[in-house]
Design an enzyme around this catalytic site. Structure first.
Site, PDB file in Angstrom:
ATOM      1  N   HIS A 265      20.466  -3.541  57.968  1.00 47.58           N
ATOM      2  CA  HIS A 265      19.203  -2.819  58.217  1.00 47.58           C
ATOM      3  C   HIS A 265      19.350  -1.115  58.330  1.00 47.58           C
ATOM      4  O   HIS A 265      19.610  -0.793  57.303  1.00 47.58           O
ATOM      5  CB  HIS A 265      18.485  -3.471  59.392  1.00 47.58           C
ATOM      6  N   HIS A 304      16.390  -5.041  48.532  1.00 55.52           N
ATOM      7  CA  HIS A 304      15.514  -5.017  49.805  1.00 55.52           C
ATOM      8  C   HIS A 304      14.658  -6.502  49.716  1.00 55.52           C
ATOM      9  O   HIS A 304      14.540  -6.840  48.521  1.00 55.52           O
ATOM     10  CB  HIS A 304      14.435  -3.837  49.394  1.00 55.52           C
ATOM     11  N   ASP A 360      17.953   3.940  52.150  1.00 53.60           N
ATOM     12  CA  ASP A 360      19.126   4.226  52.646  1.00 53.60           C
ATOM     13  C   ASP A 360      20.170   4.871  51.569  1.00 53.60           C
ATOM     14  O   ASP A 360      21.478   5.588  51.890  1.00 53.60           O
ATOM     15  CB  ASP A 360      19.761   3.178  53.378  1.00 53.60           C
TER      16      ASP A 360
END
Ligand code: ACO
Length: 426
Positions: A265, A304, A360
């Site tokens: 995460h 994702h 990210d």
């Protein structure tokens, strides 16, 4: 005509009609099927296809790569807003007018300082404690300073504690950072805005007045906006789940921070940088990709649960990377990241599984260029996500449909056995 789903179970000849509303069926309606004495249920580890709430905060269309807060596309907010403006939007449902924004900014500024006794708690952590641990423990400790947070049914008390938490997160994060560096804490400065003040509390040294480059302040605002909310992700689900037993915001946010700390995460940007450092040079990218395809490693920052398209936040961050590097100089790992992305977008392994860069993938490079050590990256995610958690918490608390979270299990262990005395055990 009402939309229904007809279900028939040939084994027992039973039939039922389940109402379809909002493209869902109510899972409890399946209970009318009796399967050898057990009511029929769904099995859904990781909530792959289960809605747990109605929410009016964030909209995502993962196939189309769309993200909207309260109906406003993320790209427009990132271009025109400040983080506090977006936090107001998430919490209140509408963008603030000028007077509302000024008032909100003042309220947040007023609550930036930490209770003195909390500083003693901070001093007790080992010198190399991970800042996320410090953040998690300190946010949980806020409840002992502000017990009125349990009066969450009172909108005034709820608002006050939401403001406190959003205001104090950067201060807490900066103190955790400076503790690790054995540098004295820098107290908040009311003359700075939210992001500028954060940078000052982190990086101020002996200068009389710390002045950050406006391009870096803007990059920080954009990163905070992009990370503010993301509907029912792992940490938000943790916040809602802990709220469901009647908890205060601080306890819930602390659970959210714990969930965010995991590498699948919020910890992913730290893992991306580690991955880029291990690859080191562009010529080593093909070998790394082979390892990914052989299932030896994952390409961190890719894939994702919801986006099966380019994460819209990743596109915006990629642009911010260039703005930040204009000020700080280029990080050579950017070339490695771009080469990985090129493979990821072309190679059949990634294309078939619809794996694209996520938020990210590039954010770690920006954070490093801004001078943050990798262990601070997830902290930089937790600060803005606090407004999302607070908005989701508020929505949960005021939602009459919600109940204590208590999933079912399919029991696979032994049944009713007699106790075996110690001397008879193998
Ligand atoms: N690299 C290589 N293969 C991957 C990756 C990846 N990053 N992500 C998924 N896959 C593969 C899986 O191996 C699987 O392949 P298979 O069908 O051959 O078994 C397939 O794609 C589906 O993957 P799942 O793990 O089932 O997908 P899930 O939706 O459960 O996981 C997750 C999503 C956890 C984000 C995953 O893509 C991942 O681990 N990514 C890397 C970590 C990361 O970047 N996390 C940040 C997410 S964004 C955020 O939290 C802010």
């Amino acid at each position: 005509m009402a939309d229904i789903l007809q279900i028939r179970r040939p084994a027992s000849g039973t039939e039922a009609e389940l109402a379809i509303t909002e493209a869902t069926i109510r899972a409890t309606e399946l209970r009318q099927f009796d399967i050898s004495g057990e009511p029929l249920a769904t099995f859904d580890p990781g909530f792959m296809n289960t809605a747990v709430c109605h929410s009016a905060i964030t909209y995502i269309d993962g196939d189309a790569g769309v993200l909207e807060y309260r109906g406003y596309p993320i790209a427009e907010l990132a271009e025109h807003s400040t983080y506090l403006e977006v936090a107001y939007l998430l919490l209140n449902g509408e963008l603030p007018n000028a007077a509302q924004l000024t008032q909100w900014e003042q309220q947040v500024t007023e609550h930036r300082t930490l209770p003195d006794k909390l500083k003693t708690v901070l001093a007790g952590f080992p010198y190399d404690a991970h800042p996320m641990t410090i953040l998690m423990a300190s946010v949980a400790a806020f409840y002992s300073f502000y017990p009125d947070a349990r009066n969450f049914d009172d909108p005034e008390a709820r608002d006050l504690n939401i403001t406190r938490l959003i205001a104090k997160m950067p201060t807490l994060a900066a103190f955790a950072y400076r503790k690790a560096k054995a540098r004295p804490y820098v107290n908040p400065d009311d003359s700075y805005g939210y992001c500028h003040n954060f940078l000052a509390m982190l990086f101020k040294q002996a200068e009389r007045r710390y002045v950050a480059d406006p391009r870096l302040i803007r990059a920080m605002e954009v990163l905070f906006i992009l990370h503010a909310d993301h509907e029912q992700n792992c940490s938000t689900n943790a916040v809602r789940s802990v709220a469901s037993s009647g908890n205060d915001l601080y306890t819930c946010a602390s659970a959210g921070i714990g969930a965010l700390h995991g590498p699948l995460h919020g910890g992913a940007n730290e893992a991306v940088l580690k991955m880029l450092r291990e690859i080191r040079t562009v010529d080593r990218v093909p070998e790394f990709i082979e390892g990914v395809k052989a299932g030896k490693v994952r390409m961190m920052g890719f894939g994702h649960r919801v986006y099966k398209n380019y994460d819209p936040r990743a596109k915006i961050i990629k642009k911010s990377v260039e703005d930040v590097f204009e000020v700080t100089g280029v990080n050579p790992l950017l070339e490695v990241a771009k080469e990985l992305e090129r493979y990821g977008l072309e190679d059949e392994y990634f294309v078939k599984r619809r794996l694209y860069p996520n938020v990210d993938f590039y954010s770690g490079l920006i954070y490093e260029a801004l001078g943050f050590p990798p262990e601070m990256f997830t902290v930089l995610f937790a600060i803005p996500r606090t407004s999302g958690w607070a908005a989701q918490y508020q929505e949960f608390i005021t939602d009459p449909e919600q109940k204590i979270a208590r999933p079912k299990q399919i029991y696979t262990g032994s049944r009713t056995r007699s106790y075996v005395p110690m001397e008879e055990r193998d």
